[in-house]
Design an enzyme around this catalytic site. Structure first.
Site, PDB file in Angstrom:
ATOM      1  CG  HIS A 189     138.377  89.419  26.434  1.00 15.15           C
ATOM      2  ND1 HIS A 189     139.158  89.175  27.537  1.00 15.15           N
ATOM      3  CD2 HIS A 189     138.479  90.755  26.209  1.00 15.15           C
ATOM      4  CE1 HIS A 189     139.705  90.307  27.960  1.00 15.15           C
ATOM      5  NE2 HIS A 189     139.308  91.290  27.168  1.00 15.15           N
ATOM      6  CD  GLU A 190     137.441  92.675  23.191  1.00 13.80           C
ATOM      7  OE1 GLU A 190     136.932  93.623  23.824  1.00 13.80           O
ATOM      8  OE2 GLU A 190     138.666  92.411  23.242  1.00 13.80           O
ATOM      9  CG  HIS A 196     135.611  94.343  27.729  1.00 13.36           C
ATOM     10  ND1 HIS A 196     136.077  94.839  28.907  1.00 13.36           N
ATOM     11  CD2 HIS A 196     136.672  93.732  27.135  1.00 13.36           C
ATOM     12  CE1 HIS A 196     137.386  94.545  29.029  1.00 13.36           C
ATOM     13  NE2 HIS A 196     137.757  93.870  27.970  1.00 13.36           N
ATOM     14  CD  GLU A 199     140.655  93.984  30.088  1.00 14.75           C
ATOM     15  OE1 GLU A 199     140.451  92.783  29.818  1.00 14.75           O
ATOM     16  OE2 GLU A 199     140.619  94.877  29.227  1.00 14.75           O
TER      17      GLU A 199
END
Ligand code: ZN
Length: 475
Positions: A288-289, A292, A318
């Site tokens: 997830h990160e 980003h 997101e």
């Protein structure tokens, strides 16, 4: 938290950073002069961003009080840099004179907005709020550790008070207070749109979840939990971040209580993760990160460090992280080329677990207590709880005192779970301590964007085939 949650969180508004300009390029005279002012504001902003990063990763726990004084001074410098007469005059000249490139015009527009949103707040209050939120993070962290909401409630009340007051200063055309906050994270979104969006999700998802729980296949996922040594988890986290495209020459990874991403510019993007006894927690946090991070690393060199070179919105940010986490990372095809390597890292834990059992386990639906560990299906219900509560907190129909009970009641209603303590309840997220009211809906908006992006991408690329071959670059 994603970017944090924060992806560069700012105490007052969504992040704005500024151009360093490109030497030797033709710039209009006022724009060239404006650049000096931008550089100064940018430098102060970058220093504050670094403090935020440091606060959540390396700073000792007693640092909060004194560091908050430093932040207070820096935020005053920032306020002056953004609102000074020179900035005002040059922005006006740039707007009037025209002849700007598209990127310059975008920077002037964004800076003008930042000026307008900042200058309506009295400077002393602006600085006091910055000091408050710098301290509030450690108050929240201690309360969370001690399972003590009471210890956090007075600070939270102050944060809410400031946010409501600031929104009041900014209010135009009778706009509602919470709508002003939502607009900070996803421009143009209001309760009207979101009530409709979440209403539809609730109508479809709540009965669907019930059906899955009653009729779905029973899935064994016990092997994801247990003795997963931290150093091996870190090795896996670094491998996965690199595998999806996070460039460790322009980025770093650290550990924090709450995973998040911070970006200073496209050559310095920082992600965090955390390690628990459930290996999938860090595994999906890091994918997830990294999502980003890849978004920020992908900003063009000539646009980074300018307002035009920021993520388009929190929802768009997101969408990138949740695209990698859910649409790519939870897909069987993603694990085909790499699962053997993962098994070699954890021979005792996963050696006997074949790929299909592993993929089933990482997609298991379980209504739970913790947002960041939620599966794809139940995740938005965690968001709906927060959205409903924020609306009431800001409207003044719910007091901070009543908040834990209201939280617990909604978890029962939406997810069918009983919250055993505030640490796993209302104290789990740090967003509110940072004054980030209106942020949470971005996560669900991001999931919706991610699905739309995937639908469009599938028309041009054979996505599953590429993923199964380990060719992620085109994606
Ligand atoms: Zn995120």
């Amino acid at each position: 938290m994603g970017a944090r949650f924060s992806h560069v969180s700012s105490p007052i508004t969504v992040p704005v950073s500024w151009t360093v300009g490109q030497e030797g390029e033709k710039m209009s005279k006022p724009y060239q002069e404006l650049k000096t002012y931008m550089d100064k504001a940018m430098a102060i902003k970058t220093a504050m961003t670094l403090f935020e990063w440091d606060n959540e990763t390396l700073a000792p726990k007693e640092a909060g009080e004194l560091t908050s004084q430093v932040i207070g001074v820096l935020s005053g410098e920032y306020f002056e840099a953004v609102t000074c007469d020179g900035m005002k005059k040059l922005l006006k000249e740039c707007r009037e004179q025209g002849g700007l490139t598209e990127a310059e015009a975008a920077n002037v527009r964004e800076l003008s907005e930042e000026l307008e949103q900042t200058i309506c707040i009295p400077q002393e209050e602006y600085q006091e709020f910055a000091r408050l939120t710098a301290r509030a993070t450690s108050v929240w962290a201690r309360a969370k550790k001690d399972q003590d909401f009471e210890a956090f409630a007075p600070t939270l009340e102050k944060v809410i008070g400031f946010q409501k007051k600031f929104a009041g200063y900014r209010a135009k055309d009778g706009k509602k207070t919470y709508d002003i906050m939502l607009d900070d994270y996803e421009k143009g979104f209001s309760m009207e749109n979101l009530d409709e969006f979440f209403g539809l999700l609730k109508k479809e998802l709540v009965p669907f979840l019930k059906k899955v729980m009653e009729e779905g296949k029973k899935i064994e996922d016990g092997f994801l939990k247990g003795d997963y040594p931290e150093e091996k988890q870190e090795e896996l986290a670094r491998f996965l971040a690199g595998y999806v495209g996070f460039d460790f020459d322009c980025g770093v990874m650290a550990v924090s209580a709450h995973p998040f991403t911070t970006n200073l510019h496209n050559k310095d993007v920082r992600i965090t993760t955390h390690y628990t006894d459930s290996v999938d927690s860090s595994l999906f946090s890091v994918i997830h990160e990294a999502g980003h991070g890849i978004y920020e690393l992908g900003i063009r060199d000539d646009l980074t460090l300018t307002p035009a070179g920021q993520g388009a919105s929190m929802g768009m940010h997101e969408s990138q992280s949740r695209f990698f986490e859910n649409i790519i990372g939870r897909n069987r095809a993603f694990w085909v080329p790499i699962y053997k390597k993962v098994q070699e890292m954890f021979p005792g834990q996963l050696g006997q677990v074949d790929l299909d059992r592993f993929v089933e386990a990482i997609n298991k639906v379980t209504p739970g207590l913790i947002r960041t560990e939620a599966d794809e299906l139940t995740y938005s219900m965690h968001i709906m709880v927060r959205y409903a509560l924020e609306k009431q907190l800001i409207a003044g129909t719910l007091s901070t005192k009543e908040l834990p009970a209201a939280w617990n009641a909604l978890y029962r209603e939406y997810l069918g779970v009983d919250v055993p303590d505030d640490t796993r309840g209302v104290l789990q997220d740090s967003h509110w301590s940072g004054g980030m009211f209106g942020y949470f809906p971005s996560y669900s908006i991001g999931s919706a964007y991610a699905s739309q992006i995937y639908a469009a991408m599938e028309k041009e690329l054979a996505v599953p085939t590429l993923v199964e071959k380990g060719e992620l670059a085109p994606i």
